[in-house]
Design a protein around this motif. Structure first.
Motif, mmCIF file in Angstrom:
data_model
loop_
_atom_site.group_PDB
_atom_site.id
_atom_site.type_symbol
_atom_site.label_atom_id
_atom_site.label_comp_id
_atom_site.label_asym_id
_atom_site.label_seq_id
_atom_site.Cartn_x
_atom_site.Cartn_y
_atom_site.Cartn_z
ATOM 1 N N ARG A 83 58.649 56.723 35.047
ATOM 2 C CA ARG A 83 59.834 55.911 35.282
ATOM 3 C C ARG A 83 60.067 54.919 34.146
ATOM 4 O O ARG A 83 60.949 54.085 34.204
ATOM 5 C CB ARG A 83 59.691 55.184 36.603
ATOM 6 C CG ARG A 83 59.811 56.129 37.779
ATOM 7 C CD ARG A 83 59.020 55.656 38.975
ATOM 8 N NE ARG A 83 59.325 56.401 40.177
ATOM 9 C CZ ARG A 83 58.757 57.542 40.514
ATOM 10 N NH1 ARG A 83 57.864 58.091 39.733
ATOM 11 N NH2 ARG A 83 59.078 58.148 41.627
ATOM 12 N N LYS A 123 64.357 56.355 38.967
ATOM 13 C CA LYS A 123 64.132 55.105 38.233
ATOM 14 C C LYS A 123 62.884 54.407 38.743
ATOM 15 O O LYS A 123 62.295 54.799 39.750
ATOM 16 C CB LYS A 123 65.343 54.176 38.332
ATOM 17 C CG LYS A 123 65.647 53.680 39.744
ATOM 18 C CD LYS A 123 66.758 52.706 39.719
ATOM 19 C CE LYS A 123 66.437 51.289 40.002
ATOM 20 N NZ LYS A 123 65.201 50.751 40.334
ATOM 21 N N CYS A 124 62.502 53.356 38.053
ATOM 22 C CA CYS A 124 61.323 52.561 38.414
ATOM 23 C C CYS A 124 61.478 52.001 39.827
ATOM 24 O O CYS A 124 62.538 51.488 40.189
ATOM 25 C CB CYS A 124 61.178 51.415 37.405
ATOM 26 S SG CYS A 124 59.939 50.195 37.839
#
Length: 194
Positions: free
Chosen positions: A44, A118-119
């Motif tokens: 990520r 995503k993170c």
């Protein structure tokens, strides 16, 4: 609230943060097993190389996150408990509006390229009292996990130290440099010696 901070002067672009992120989000949590997982565990964070500067690009979990505001189906949500911005894969329709509006380029495509990826702020690790995987794996400590006040205080100290060193270096260089009068007197002395 603690967040991941970057000191780009320390980043060597070794990409250990990417590897640690992939391992932490794999099914097994083990590097040797994660290699063979299908679908593979994607990082990520992505290290971006630019001339003279390396930057691990990751979601910073913006306040008033553009991805959250732009998502047409509400698949991007802010977790009220920890303030992180999360993608709910079950709601994501793969329109990638979040990818287009992210000012950091931190939203990517999932392995099958059908969902946003995503993170997640390593919430599982934080619950266990651990730092995010990218931070704990960084060998040069370019990434740190700290409170914003701590980060600001450290940056102020670092700036003061750099300015002091630069002034001391400039003063030393000025002390070494001879004045015009000193040069003329030295030339006269050399001429007098023949």
């Amino acid at each position: 609230m603690k967040k991941v901070a970057l000191d780009p002067r320390k980043c060597t672009a070794c990409r250990t943060c990417e590897l640690q992120c992939s391992i932490a989000h794999s099914l097994s949590g083990d590097i040797f097993s994660a290699i063979f997982e299908s679908p593979p565990s994607l990082s990520r964070v992505k290290v971006s190389w630019t001339p003279g500067l390396n930057v691990p690009v990751r979601c910073v979990h913006c306040e008033n996150a553009p991805c959250l505001l732009a998502c047409p189906v509400g698949a991007v949500e802010e977790d009220a408990a920890d303030g992180t911005v999360q993608v709910r894969e079950e709601k994501c329709i793969g329109c990638f509006t979040c990818l287009l509006v992210c000012p950091y380029g931190a939203v990517r495509l999932s392995f099958d390229r059908k969902k946003a990826h995503k993170c997640d702020g390593c919430r599982d690790r934080l619950r266990d009292g651990l730092d995010p995987a990218c931070v704990s794996g960084c060998p040069t400590k370019a990434l740190s996990f700290a409170d914003f006040d701590e980060i600001a205080a450290k940056k102020i100290l670092d700036t003061a130290a750099r300015e002091t060193a630069a002034l001391a270096q400039a003063a030393a260089a000025a002390a070494r440099e001879r004045s015009s009068l000193e040069r003329i007197l030295e030339m006269r002395k050399e001429m007098g010696n023949g």
